[in-house]
Structures are given as structure tokens and as C-alpha cells.
Design an enzyme around this catalytic site. Structure first.
Site, PDB file in Angstrom:
ATOM      1  CE1 TYR A  66      -6.822  -3.377   8.340  1.00 23.26           C
ATOM      2  CE2 TYR A  66      -5.879  -5.557   8.037  1.00 23.26           C
ATOM      3  CZ  TYR A  66      -6.036  -4.254   7.607  1.00 23.26           C
ATOM      4  OH  TYR A  66      -5.425  -3.836   6.462  1.00 23.26           O
TER       5      TYR A  66
ATOM      6  CE  LYS B 136     -19.411  25.645 -29.370  1.00 22.16           C
ATOM      7  NZ  LYS B 136     -20.250  24.987 -28.423  1.00 22.16           N
TER       8      LYS B 136
ATOM      9  CD  GLU C 145     -19.696  21.813 -20.345  1.00 22.91           C
ATOM     10  OE1 GLU C 145     -18.757  21.162 -20.843  1.00 22.91           O
ATOM     11  OE2 GLU C 145     -20.370  22.633 -21.008  1.00 22.91           O
TER      12      GLU C 145
ATOM     13  CB  SER D 230     -14.245  25.249 -29.689  1.00 23.89           C
ATOM     14  OG  SER D 230     -14.184  24.465 -30.858  1.00 23.89           O
TER      15      SER D 230
ATOM     16  CD  GLN E  78      -3.405  -2.402   1.549  1.00 28.60           C
ATOM     17  OE1 GLN E  78      -2.781  -2.706   2.545  1.00 28.60           O
ATOM     18  NE2 GLN E  78      -3.080  -2.828   0.343  1.00 28.60           N
TER      19      GLN E  78
ATOM     20  CB  SER F 178      -0.926  -0.009   1.217  1.00 31.57           C
ATOM     21  OG  SER F 178      -0.198  -0.219   2.409  1.00 31.57           O
TER      22      SER F 178
ATOM     23  CG  ASN G 209      -4.618  -4.908  12.435  1.00 34.11           C
ATOM     24  OD1 ASN G 209      -3.991  -4.836  11.372  1.00 34.11           O
ATOM     25  ND2 ASN G 209      -5.059  -6.047  12.934  1.00 34.11           N
TER      26      ASN G 209
ATOM     27  CG  ASN H 209     -17.071  25.558 -24.950  1.00 33.81           C
ATOM     28  OD1 ASN H 209     -18.049  26.092 -25.453  1.00 33.81           O
ATOM     29  ND2 ASN H 209     -16.191  24.867 -25.647  1.00 33.81           N
TER      30      ASN H 209
ATOM     31  CB  THR I  46     -41.437  25.503 -10.672  1.00 37.64           C
ATOM     32  OG1 THR I  46     -42.489  25.980 -11.516  1.00 37.64           O
ATOM     33  CG2 THR I  46     -41.387  26.361  -9.406  1.00 37.64           C
ATOM     34  CG  HIS I  47     -42.254  22.070 -13.474  1.00 37.48           C
ATOM     35  ND1 HIS I  47     -42.439  20.761 -13.114  1.00 37.48           N
ATOM     36  CD2 HIS I  47     -43.070  22.801 -12.659  1.00 37.48           C
ATOM     37  CE1 HIS I  47     -43.350  20.697 -12.138  1.00 37.48           C
ATOM     38  NE2 HIS I  47     -43.739  21.923 -11.839  1.00 37.48           N
TER      39      HIS I  47
ATOM     40  CE  LYS J  74      -4.907   2.923   4.526  1.00 34.93           C
ATOM     41  NZ  LYS J  74      -5.795   1.725   4.603  1.00 34.93           N
TER      42      LYS J  74
HETATM   43  N1  ARG Z   1      -1.818  -1.318   4.693  1.00 34.54           N
HETATM   44  C1  ARG Z   1      -2.724  -1.794   5.662  1.00 34.54           C
HETATM   45  C2  ARG Z   1      -4.057  -1.071   5.517  1.00 34.54           C
HETATM   46  O1  ARG Z   1      -4.076  -0.116   4.832  1.00 34.54           O
HETATM   47  C3  ARG Z   1      -2.188  -1.541   7.007  1.00 34.54           C
HETATM   48  C4  ARG Z   1      -2.663  -2.486   8.057  1.00 34.54           C
HETATM   49  C5  ARG Z   1      -2.024  -3.795   7.889  1.00 34.54           C
HETATM   50  N2  ARG Z   1      -2.459  -4.713   8.850  1.00 34.54           N
HETATM   51  C6  ARG Z   1      -2.379  -6.028   8.639  1.00 34.54           C
HETATM   52  N3  ARG Z   1      -2.812  -6.768   9.555  1.00 34.54           N
HETATM   53  N4  ARG Z   1      -1.902  -6.471   7.540  1.00 34.54           N
HETATM   54  O2  ARG Z   1      -5.064  -1.464   6.027  1.00 34.54           O
END
Ligand code: ARG
Length: 464
Positions: free
Chosen positions: A317, A283, A290, A277, A322, A23, A110, A285, A155-156, A325
Site C-alpha cells: 500500500y 431551436k 451532446e 435556445s 487514495q 479522504s 489498508n 437542441n 459507410t463514410h 476514489k
Molecule cells: N484513505 C485511505 C485510502 O483511501 C485509507 C487507507 C489508509 N491507509 C494508510 N496506511 N494510511 O487509501
């Protein structure tokens, strides 16, 4: 491959497995939070007599030097490490030796990652709140400058009744104000420290979780260690609040796009906030609006993704987590960018007051007021509604508006009409007679603006 858990293994991890599992590519985003968390942890360990003061000082010094070198670009975070936790720990051991190996005492990745993500998210909640505050100031400025800028209310997407630009923007003020309240609620609920939850069942070391929580500006430690390591509710709540912010921005974008169209011409987006454009030289834009509208889907996607990821995870956990993220980081960055850009676009946008007022005068936006006029002369509302409806049909045939009809023509529809009808259905009257709380009439909108100002002065920013 630098791993923290080699002891149990006799074979090298398969290269694809390593890459799939790692990660570091994204959790380096909370490098600073990881170091901050480790500082608090090590201070507590020595306070509790688990580490000596010398060990504590060596670790703190080591952490400082790692942070400094990363900030100055002297130490690179590379994918040689599995995650940001391994990166920090490995470098610490490299730099200070034996004492470094004690940093992770009484801690699991964890609860470490649960803390890092929470610290990161908490700061982002504050940042989004500050951006919204600035945006609200921009909206308020437009309101103050446009209390008598008449425009049609829809409205509408059909012209309905005349309003003012201040009134229209006031609606958005309320939406983004509520968004800030949501962020504040999230902060209140999430501001508890998961460190000390261990892998899932706490630890046998005499940790002082209250101390760590205070060091890191939390209200206290989380109550249950299984929940502490596996709760991602706060992130789902944040993604939900971000989705609602995007929904508001997307509606606003849609209006800006419509107002900026050749047909409407209500506004002109500043050159700095529009694009051209490659083929059509005429143009200009509304790409920013958007894109904001378009990016809304991707933020909703992050919310749906995390809800789905979390729904089947048994306590405590699991590595699925993971996945909380990458999409969250993307959503947070997206929303911050969208608010800032939208704010700039609104602050520099030109409002074509004349076009707006002319548009409000056409399209029978004063029909309700014409009916109300008859009601005041004793005609029952349902009859008045019918009379004005027939007048509108006749006006459409003639290609005129109600106020362009002569009094004698009007009298053919209802003898109650007198000369004062023209004043009663003028744009100014239609707007300024609407004085119920929250309505566009001058005194009502002035009160609303005062309340908005007061709110901006007195509302406490998150974390302050
Ligand atoms: N990279 C892991 C996560 O984002 C960190 C925690 C890892 N814990 C484990 N028991 N492998 O969740």
C-alpha cells in the site's frame, strides 16, 4: 482532528497537511460498506475467540446505531475525521466505550479500504449491468416495431445500401450486450475478499478469512496479502468497461444528433429530452446526446488517471492509492446517469419512417443490387460494376434515381436489362433479399430479434 494514530506523534498535524491527507470528503460514499465489513470482521473475531461474545454484541449494536443515525440524518459525517474508517471507529468508542477499541484487532486500514472499495465497486458493477439490461429492452422494442422501417445504411457517412431501423438498432444491441459480458467477467475476477491481508503481511491472530469472505458473499479470500491490499486491477477493468460503454453511447449520440438535424430529419427527440435556445426561438437542441458524447472524455480521463497513478507504485500500500476514489466515483455516477437518460431519450424518440425510406430511395443505395441483377443475367461482376457506375453518372446529370430511368435508356447501357429490373432494385427487394445471418432481410432480422429476446430472458444477471 480525530486521528487513529496519535501515539507516535508529539506535534499536531499541520492544518494544510491534514486537509490534504484527509479522504472523508469522498470516502463517506462507502460508509455502508465500511460498517458491513466491520460487522463481518467482528463476528469472525468472536468466532475465533479473539473477542468475547459480549464484546461482539456490543460492537454490533454500536455499529447498528451509528448506521441508523447516519441514515436518519441524526449523525453527520463531518471533516473532523480523517476518513470514514476513523469516523466509524471514533463514534463506536464514543458510544460503547472499551469494547469499541477492539474492533480494529487484526485489521489495518489498508485491507479495510481495499475491502470497502471492492464492496462498493461490486455493487456498482451490478447496478450498471441492470441499467444496461433495461436499455437493451428499450432497444429491442424499437427493433420489434421497425422490422420494415427502411433507411439508408452508411459507410463514410455516405449512403451505402438500404437497411432497416431494426437492423441498425440491432448493432447497438450487440455492443451493449458485450458490455454486459465485460461487467460479468470483471465481477468474476474481482469477487475475492481482501480483508485479513492486514497492513501487507497478514496477521498473527488466527483470523478465519474464508468465513469473512463467505459472510460478505465473496467466492473466497484473496490469495496473497501484499496483492490483497494493493490490487486495484478490478477498478481499472471497471473503468475500462465504463469507457467502452461510453464509447458506444457516444457513437449512438453522434447518430442521434445527425438524424435529428434539420437536414436529415430521420428522428424527432421528444420535448422532454431536448432543450431550447435563449435567443433562437425555433431551436430544439439534442443536448442530452451532446452531453453524453461530451462526458465520454471525462470517463476516459478517470481510466487514464488511475492507470497512471498505479503504474509507479511499489508494493504494497501507498497513499497514492487514495486517488483511486474521486474520479472513479465520478465516472461511475456519470455512466449511470448517461445510460438512464439515453434510454429515456430513445424510448420517447419519434422515428420519421417516411423521411427515412425516401432518403434510402435517393443516393443510389440500390446500385449494388442493380449490379447484382446484371450478374444474374450473366454479366461478370466487374463489368456490371462499371455499367452501373456509368448509369449513376448519367442519373446524377439528369437528377433522377436508377429506378426512374426508362427500360430503353437502361438498355443503352446493357442489353441484359429487362422489365424485372424495377422489382429487383426496389427498396423492399434490396432489403429483404439480404438474408444471410445477421443481415437486414425480414426473415434474418426476425431470427436476430428472437435471439435477442432469448438472450434477455436467459442471461443471468450479475450476482443472481
Ligand atoms: N484513505 C485511505 C485510502 O483511501 C485509507 C487507507 C489508509 N491507509 C494508510 N496506511 N494510511 O487509501
Amino acid at each position: 482532528m480525530a486521528q487513529l494514530w496519535g501515539g507516535r506523534f508529539t506535534k499536531e498535524t499541520d492544518k494544510l497537511v491534514y486537509a490534504f491527507n484527509a479522504s472523508i470528503g469522498f470516502d463517506q460514499k462507502f460508509f455502508h460498506e465500511d460498517v458491513t465489513g466491520s460487522r463481518a470482521h467482528v463476528k469472525m473475531l468472536s468466532k475465533q475467540g479473539i473477542l468475547t461474545e459480549e464484546e461482539r454484541d456490543a460492537i454490533l449494536k454500536g455499529l447498528d446505531s451509528i448506521e441508523k443515525d447516519v441514515d436518519e440524518g441524526k449523525l453527520e459525517i463531518t471533516d473532523e475525521y480523517e476518513d470514514i474508517h476513523s469516523f466509524v471507529e471514533a463514534n463506536l468508542i464514543d458510544r460503547i466505550g472499551a469494547a469499541g477499541k477492539k474492533l480494529h484487532t487484526g485489521r489495518s486500514r489498508n485491507d479495510q479500504v481495499a475491502l470497502d472499495m471492492r464492496l462498493y465497486t461490486r455493487a456498482q458493477v451490478q447496478e450498471v449491468d441492470a441499467l444496461l439490461k433495461h436499455f437493451l429492452e428499450t432497444i429491442l422494442k424499437v427493433m420489434e416495431e421497425n422490422k420494415d422501417t427502411y433507411m439508408p445504411g452508411f459507410t463514410h457517412l455516405q449512403k451505402a445500401q438500404p437497411i432497416t431501423l431494426a437492423h441498425h438498432f440491432g448493432a447497438y444491441f450487440e455492443m451493449f450486450k458485450r458490455d454486459r459480458l465485460r461487467l460479468n467477467d470483471i465481477h468474476e475476477r474481482m469477487n475475492y475478499c481482501p480483508l485479513g491481508s492486514g497492513a501487507l503481511a497478514g496477521t498473527t491472530y488466527p483470523l478465519d478469512r474464508e468465513y469473512v469472505a463467505e459472510e460478505l458473499d465473496f467466492y473466497g479470500p484473496t490469495a496473497n496479502s501484499m496483492d490483497g491490499v494493493s490490487d486495484r486491477d478490478y477498478l481499472i477493468e471497471f473503468l475500462s468497461a465504463l469507457s467502452i460503454i461510453m464509447m458506444h453511447l457516444s457513437r449512438f449520440s453522434e447518430e442521434v444528433i445527425i438524424w435529428n438535424s434539420n437536414e436529415y430529419g430521420f428522428v424527432e427527440i421528444d420535448d422532454a429530452y431536448s432543450t431550447g435556445s435563449s435567443i433562437m426561438p425555433q431551436k430544439k437542441n439534442p443536448d442530452i446526446a451532446e452531453l453524453v458524447r461530451g462526458k465520454t472524455g471525462r470517463v476516459y480521463g478517470a481510466l487514464t488517471s488511475l492507470l497512471t497513478t498505479m503504474k509507479g507504485i511499489p508494493l504494497a500500500y501507498n497513499k497514492d492509492m487514495q486517488e483511486d476514489k474521486e474520479l472513479s466515483f465520478d465516472a461511475i455516477d456519470t455512466v449511470k446517469g448517461c445510460i438512464a437518460l439515453f434510454d429515456g431519450m430513445i424510448a420517447t424518440m419519434k422515428f420519421n419512417k417516411k423521411v427515412m425510406a425516401e432518403s434510402a430511395m435517393k443516393g443510389f443505395t440500390n446500385a449494388t443490387d442493380a449490379a447484382d441483377y446484371l450478374v444474374n443475367k450473366g454479366v461478370p461482376f466487374r463489368d456490371a460494376h462499371g455499367i452501373i457506375g456509368r448509369i449513376v453518372v448519367s442519373c446524377i446529370e439528369k437528377g433522377i434515381s436508377i429506378d426512374e430511368m426508362s427500360l430503353s435508356e437502361l438498355k443503352e447501357f446493357a442489353p441484359e436489362f429487362e422489365n424485372d429490373i424495377y422489382e429487383a432494385i426496389s427498396l423492399e427487394t434490396c432489403v429483404n433479399k439480404r438474408l444471410t445471418t445477421g443481415a437486414p432481410g425480414l426473415e434474418a432480422i426476425e431470427e436476430e430479434i428472437e435471439a435477442c429476446k432469448e438472450y434477455l430472458i436467459t442471461y443471468k444477471e450479475i450476482g443472481l
